[in-house]
Design a protein around this motif. Structure first.
Motif, PDB file in Angstrom:
ATOM      1  N   ASN A 160      25.200 -27.731   9.443  1.00 19.98           N
ATOM      2  CA  ASN A 160      26.294 -28.138  10.333  1.00 19.98           C
ATOM      3  C   ASN A 160      26.497 -29.648  10.294  1.00 19.98           C
ATOM      4  N   SER A 161      25.403 -30.403  10.243  1.00 24.18           N
ATOM      5  CA  SER A 161      25.515 -31.863  10.212  1.00 24.18           C
ATOM      6  C   SER A 161      26.154 -32.339   8.914  1.00 24.18           C
ATOM      7  N   ILE A 165      20.898 -38.356   8.846  1.00 23.24           N
ATOM      8  CA  ILE A 165      20.392 -37.231   9.632  1.00 23.24           C
ATOM      9  C   ILE A 165      18.939 -37.519   9.988  1.00 23.24           C
ATOM     10  N   GLU A 166      18.635 -37.532  11.285  1.00 30.16           N
ATOM     11  CA  GLU A 166      17.285 -37.792  11.778  1.00 30.16           C
ATOM     12  C   GLU A 166      16.764 -36.542  12.477  1.00 30.16           C
ATOM     13  N   ILE A 167      15.526 -36.176  12.175  1.00 31.89           N
ATOM     14  CA  ILE A 167      14.944 -34.936  12.693  1.00 31.89           C
ATOM     15  C   ILE A 167      13.623 -35.269  13.385  1.00 31.89           C
ATOM     16  N   LEU A 168      13.452 -34.714  14.577  1.00 30.61           N
ATOM     17  CA  LEU A 168      12.238 -34.913  15.361  1.00 30.61           C
ATOM     18  C   LEU A 168      11.661 -33.542  15.694  1.00 30.61           C
ATOM     19  N   VAL A 169      10.347 -33.370  15.470  1.00 36.48           N
ATOM     20  CA  VAL A 169       9.714 -32.051  15.603  1.00 36.48           C
ATOM     21  C   VAL A 169       8.460 -32.189  16.461  1.00 36.48           C
ATOM     22  N   LYS A 170       8.253 -31.199  17.325  1.00 32.10           N
ATOM     23  CA  LYS A 170       7.033 -31.151  18.130  1.00 32.10           C
ATOM     24  C   LYS A 170       6.488 -29.730  18.094  1.00 32.10           C
ATOM     25  N   ASN A 220      25.369 -38.706  12.377  1.00 35.21           N
ATOM     26  CA  ASN A 220      26.468 -39.636  12.663  1.00 35.21           C
ATOM     27  C   ASN A 220      27.794 -39.086  12.153  1.00 35.21           C
ATOM     28  N   GLY A 221      27.980 -37.749  12.271  1.00 39.47           N
ATOM     29  CA  GLY A 221      29.202 -37.114  11.796  1.00 39.47           C
ATOM     30  C   GLY A 221      30.381 -37.341  12.723  1.00 39.47           C
ATOM     31  N   GLY A 223      28.748 -39.201  16.705  1.00 41.55           N
ATOM     32  CA  GLY A 223      28.039 -38.119  16.042  1.00 41.55           C
ATOM     33  C   GLY A 223      27.568 -37.073  17.031  1.00 41.55           C
ATOM     34  N   THR A 224      26.583 -36.305  16.635  1.00 38.78           N
ATOM     35  CA  THR A 224      26.092 -35.206  17.475  1.00 38.78           C
ATOM     36  C   THR A 224      24.569 -35.182  17.458  1.00 38.78           C
ATOM     37  N   GLN A 225      23.992 -34.926  18.629  1.00 41.83           N
ATOM     38  CA  GLN A 225      22.552 -34.707  18.738  1.00 41.83           C
ATOM     39  C   GLN A 225      22.333 -33.347  19.388  1.00 41.83           C
TER      40      GLN A 225
END
Length: 764
Positions: free
Chosen positions: A62-63, A71-76, A88-89, A178-180
């Protein structure tokens, strides 16, 4: 007191129950009715989002569809606790937020016909809907025309308030363009699915695999992925990085340093274009790594993977697998991407032909660089024994343990051990014809085989003929795995019989006798198919006339014909009739002119595909060079040219190529040589015996003796040349490129097995 204990008997787990046993309503009450929408949505969510990696894949696509360059990805906790993606789309319009997470709401599809021309990743509008049914979803977005960002919370596909007492409508907030999307507590309401995940580290590794695939493929898009709380990123690529640099950052320099690129397209008939990077023969691992993108969508294809592994089997050692990045673009109307809930698999037209074309191109590129294999070396430290002093095992690898191997497992012949023949001067090829071979990649140089090699500015010909591809596919379909492995791991032992064309080779602890005439015939045929249209050339200077060579070939055929049909050898003791002899004589007289004219008429095709140049005057300027360092017997040239008439099917393209390459392979196959004389020839001529011609003058006897001496000298020279070429040219090339077929089983005989011999000696 009774020591026994009453145990309640229950049915074993997994026993199928009837509807009555399960407590379902009676038949009258069991009616078909629509499922509750909440149940439908949860079933759909379970099909699409199987693990955190699948949710992330949908969000990444989608991004990218939104035109993002970062594109930045954060995982826990492997994505189960937190999965956040920021891009930043172009963002989402605030008016579209209320239906954002409803099923089948999309901006990429309007009518059913649009399915035939899909150019985006997503199109069904199910990803966010499915994620919202099994997690707590938060979306923060800002478009270029909006004065602020908007934040919305979702559950079960609908807007929900952030807190119980607040409104569910999207709220303005500070944010960048953009979208988060933040996914929290994934599978919180599906405890069975959540308990199935073993460890967060394993899920994080799968997430890194997904991010790595898109980071390699999506040019001009920067990717970063890190764990929550870590200061550094596990994956970080810049937008301006090249594909090779991205592979180096993600998969390491060992892969990036051994990559070769390839490109192939057939837009008219098959409607596809493929490009990518594959590793050469210097790199191999235990498992195949393939990054496959069809129309920029990461998919899987077991058929393509199997075909590529089969292609590499002739270039890599046993158990070795390559790294492949393949970008395949197919016309959208030829692809059906709607066959799998997660779009992991796609169907497309002409799948077999496209796969065959790709594998053929990879084979060609690998064959061009196969001779440039490199190895890492290191000087031994003082006191360390030499590798040749350590007995090798069956697989010719150094033993790391100090355990002494059993004697019946030792390989007595090791290709790494220096042979005494390497200390002798090389034998120069002796020929009355000056041979100049044209090679595509080598500089001008004088080699130790006495031949002069030079380069040419001719561009390699890209072969896309269906007939050639079918011939190559036929060879692959007839491949014998065990025999191919034998030739790819063999060690050449020596020449046994040049008259019957037999050599000895060793593979593991077994010794084999090999009919090198049969093997070389198939090997040169395969070279003809692999290098079709890109042969080197052997220049003939001065160029002979075709008609003269044909007449010489006809004389050879005539003499063999009359020898075969001698009265004493004809069945029943009868000879051929005079009419049959007259007919054969007419054929021998007319054949040279007919065949030479046939070749002259087709000289353009012969030059383009087979590097056989014929002048307008009928002079043979060049013949094809199949293998550098190997000189075919030019004594077979007249018969080879003459056979191109009756034994080549000039009317059918596929049969023409097959029969011509078979005749060319027969010409290149080493000839049978008479055995060496057991005693040296005496200089005197024996006295005339009874019944011999006593009228022969000393002059004629001396001439006959000189002619026989010259013939023996030429045979001796050719024998020495052949011995060297078999060991240093032919069989090393067979080891690197041969695909042994089932038809070659009769040409290989096992004569000794070290383990079997030990068992025999143990009984003695």
């Amino acid at each position: 007191m009774d020591d026994t204990m009453d145990i309640e008997t229950t049915e074993p787990r997994g026993t199928k129950r009837t509807a009555d046993d399960a407590g379902l309503p009676s038949n009258e009450q069991r009616r078909i009715r629509a499922l509750d929408p909440d149940v439908v949505n949860k079933i759909a969510a379970g099909e699409i989002i199987v693990a955190p990696m699948h949710a992330l894949k949908e969000l990444i696509e989608n991004s990218v569809d939104a035109g993002s360059t970062s594109i930045e990805i954060l995982v826990k906790d492997g994505g189960l606790k937190l999965l956040q993606i920021t891009d930043n789309g172009h963002g989402i319009n605030v008016d579209d937020l209320p239906i954002l997470c409803e099923r089948f709401t999309t901006s990429k599809l309007r009518e059913f016909e649009d399915l035939t021309a899909i150019g985006t990743y997503g199109f069904r509008g199910e990803a966010l809907a499915s994620i919202s049914h099994i997690s707590h979803l938060t979306v923060t977005t800002k478009t270029a025309s909006s004065s602020c960002a908007w934040r919305a919370h979702y559950s079960d596909g609908k807007l929900v308030p952030a807190k119980p007492s607040q409104s569910a409508k999207p709220k303005p907030t500070a944010g960048r363009g953009g979208t988060q999307i933040t996914v929290e507590d994934l599978f919180y309401n599906v405890p069975t699915r959540r308990r199935a995940f073993r460890s967060s580290s394993e899920e994080y590794a799968k997430i890194l695999d997904v991010v790595g695939r898109y980071a390699v493929h999506c040019s001009n898009v920067a990717f970063s992925c890190k764990k929550h709380g870590d200061s550094g990123s596990s994956i970080a690529t810049t937008a301006k990085s090249s594909t090779i640099d991205r592979i180096r950052q993600i998969h390491g320099s060992s892969v990036a340093n051994e990559l070769i690129d390839f490109n192939i397209e057939d837009t008219k008939r098959l409607g596809f274009k493929a490009s990518g990077l594959v590793t050469n023969a210097n790199y191999h691992v235990k498992r195949t790594t393939i990054l496959l993108f069809i129309n920029h969508r990461s998919v899987e294809s077991s058929a393509l993977k199997k075909a590529i592994e089969q292609t590499y089997s002739t270039f890599l050692p046993k158990g070795g697998h390559p790294f492949i990045y393949l970008d395949l673009e197919i016309e959208p109307n030829r692809v059906d991407v709607n066959v799998h809930p997660t779009k992991r698999e796609v169907n497309f037209l002409n799948e077999d032909e496209i796969i065959e074309s790709i594998c053929s191109e990879i084979t060609t590129r690998l064959a061009q660089v196969d001779s440039s294999r490199t190895f890492m070396t290191q000087t031994l430290l003082p006191g360390v024994p030499k590798e040749s002093d350590i007995p090798p095992s069956d697989s010719a690898t150094r033993r790391t343990s100090s355990q002494k191997p059993y004697e019946n497992n030792l390989v007595r012949t090791d290709s790494r051990v220096r042979k005494i023949t390497s200390m002798l001067p090389s034998l120069a090829a002796v020929s009355s014809t000056q041979l100049d071979s044209t090679n595509q990649t080598e500089d001008i140089e004088r080699t130790n085989d006495g031949l002069h090699y030079e380069t040419t500015d001719r561009d390699p010909l890209r072969i896309g003929l269906t007939s050639v591809k079918r011939l190559r596919a036929t060879v692959r379909s007839e491949m014998h795995n065990g025999l191919t492995e034998l030739f790819s791991t063999h060690t050449y032992v020596g020449l046994v019989d040049e008259r019957r064309r037999i050599v000895a080779v060793q593979s593991g602890v077994k010794l084999y006798l090999v009919d090198y005439g049969m093997i070389c015939n198939e090997f040169f045929y395969q070279i003809g198919l692999t290098d079709f249209g890109n042969f080197g050339v052997i220049k003939l200077d001065p160029p002979p006339k075709l008609i003269d060579l044909m007449q010489l070939g006809a004389e050879i055929e005539r003499s063999e014909h009359y020898t075969t049909n001698h009265p004493s050898t004809v069945e029943g003791g009868t000879t051929q009739s005079s009419s049959q002899n007259d007919e054969m004589e007419e054929i021998f007289q007319k054949a040279p002119e007919i065949v030479s004219q046939t070749l002259i008429d087709r000289r353009d095709m012969l030059d383009e595909y087979f590097s056989m140049k014929i002048s307008d005057e009928g002079e043979l300027l060049t013949i094809p060079l199949l293998l550098r360092g190997y000189v075919p017997s030019l004594a077979k040239l007249p018969r080879f040219l003459l056979r191109l008439g009756p034994y080549v099917n000039w009317t059918s393209e596929g049969e023409c190529f097959r029969t011509f390459l078979r005749e060319l392979a027969a010409f290149y196959t080493p000839e049978q040589l008479p055995p060496p004389p057991s005693q040296p020839r005496k200089p005197e001529i024996a006295s005339s015996q009874e019944g011999e011609d006593e009228t022969a003058t000393p002059t004629s006897q001396e001439q006959s003796q000189g002619r026989e001496t010259r013939e023996e000298d030429s045979i001796t020279t050719r024998r020495s040349q052949l011995i060297r070429m078999l060991e240093h040219v032919l069989f090393p090339s067979i080891r690197a490129r041969m695909v042994a077929t089932n038809a070659l089983l009769g040409g290989v005989v096992e004569v000794a097995d070290l383990k079997g011999l030990y068992r025999v000696f143990e009984r003695c």
